[in-house]
Design a protein around this motif. Structure first.
Motif, mmCIF file in Angstrom:
data_model
loop_
_atom_site.group_PDB
_atom_site.id
_atom_site.type_symbol
_atom_site.label_atom_id
_atom_site.label_comp_id
_atom_site.label_asym_id
_atom_site.label_seq_id
_atom_site.Cartn_x
_atom_site.Cartn_y
_atom_site.Cartn_z
ATOM 1 N N GLY A 1 11.295 20.650 -18.124
ATOM 2 C CA GLY A 1 10.867 19.277 -17.871
ATOM 3 C C GLY A 1 11.617 18.656 -16.711
ATOM 4 O O GLY A 1 11.037 17.957 -15.872
ATOM 5 N N ASP A 2 12.930 18.904 -16.650
ATOM 6 C CA ASP A 2 13.737 18.374 -15.550
ATOM 7 C C ASP A 2 13.274 18.938 -14.211
ATOM 8 O O ASP A 2 13.209 18.217 -13.215
ATOM 9 C CB ASP A 2 15.216 18.708 -15.751
ATOM 10 C CG ASP A 2 15.876 17.878 -16.852
ATOM 11 O OD1 ASP A 2 15.256 16.902 -17.316
ATOM 12 O OD2 ASP A 2 17.008 18.226 -17.238
ATOM 13 N N LYS A 3 12.956 20.221 -14.182
ATOM 14 C CA LYS A 3 12.508 20.837 -12.930
ATOM 15 C C LYS A 3 11.165 20.274 -12.491
ATOM 16 O O LYS A 3 10.951 20.009 -11.303
ATOM 17 C CB LYS A 3 12.435 22.353 -13.080
ATOM 18 C CG LYS A 3 13.806 22.983 -13.137
ATOM 19 C CD LYS A 3 13.761 24.475 -13.236
ATOM 20 C CE LYS A 3 15.186 25.007 -13.355
ATOM 21 N NZ LYS A 3 15.254 26.432 -13.372
ATOM 22 N N ILE A 4 10.270 20.063 -13.447
ATOM 23 C CA ILE A 4 8.951 19.511 -13.115
ATOM 24 C C ILE A 4 9.091 18.081 -12.607
ATOM 25 O O ILE A 4 8.522 17.718 -11.580
ATOM 26 C CB ILE A 4 8.008 19.580 -14.332
ATOM 27 C CG1 ILE A 4 7.660 21.035 -14.635
ATOM 28 C CG2 ILE A 4 6.746 18.750 -14.104
ATOM 29 C CD1 ILE A 4 6.966 21.253 -15.950
ATOM 30 N N LYS A 5 9.866 17.267 -13.336
ATOM 31 C CA LYS A 5 10.064 15.874 -12.907
ATOM 32 C C LYS A 5 10.715 15.818 -11.527
ATOM 33 O O LYS A 5 10.321 15.016 -10.689
ATOM 34 C CB LYS A 5 10.950 15.134 -13.910
ATOM 35 C CG LYS A 5 10.285 14.828 -15.219
ATOM 36 C CD LYS A 5 11.288 14.151 -16.155
ATOM 37 C CE LYS A 5 10.792 14.076 -17.568
ATOM 38 N NZ LYS A 5 11.826 13.529 -18.476
ATOM 39 N N GLY A 6 11.721 16.653 -11.312
ATOM 40 C CA GLY A 6 12.398 16.672 -10.016
ATOM 41 C C GLY A 6 11.472 17.087 -8.892
ATOM 42 O O GLY A 6 11.482 16.496 -7.813
#
Length: 84
Positions: A30-35
Motif C-alpha cells: 500500500g505504501d509503495k502504491i500510494k508513493g
C-alpha cells in the motif's frame, strides 16, 4: 498542508519513519502504491499550480531533482532506517 488531490504529509511521514521490517506485506504494498501515485501526481502537476507547502513537501520527498533518492530517503539511510 498538502494539496487536496495529494497524499497528506502526515501519511508520508508516518510511512517513511516506520521501518519496512515492522510493516506487513499489505502495508508495504500500500505504501509503495500510494508513493507511486503521489510521485506521478507531483510530476504531472505544474509547480505554478502547487501551494507553497506542497512545493516544499515535494522537494523533500521526491527524487525528481535528478538525485537517485529523495532527501527523506537520504536522511533515513544516514541513520540506518533506510533500505541501504
Amino acid at each position: 498542508m498538502s494539496d487536496a488531490s495529494r497524499q497528506s504529509f502526515t501519511d508520508k511521514a508516518g510511512s517513511a519513519m516506520k521501518p519496512d521490517s515492522q510493516k506487513g506485506t499489505f502495508e508495504q504494498a500500500g505504501d509503495k502504491i500510494k508513493g507511486s501515485m503521489d510521485n506521478m501526481a507531483s510530476s504531472v502537476q505544474p509547480n505554478s499550480q502547487k501551494s507553497g507547502s506542497q512545493k516544499m513537501g515535494d522537494s523533500l520527498t521526491n527524487s525528481s531533482s535528478g538525485n537517485s533518492e529523495s532527501l527523506l530517503d537520504q536522511a533515513k539511510n544516514a541513520v540506518g532506517m533506510g533500505n541501504k
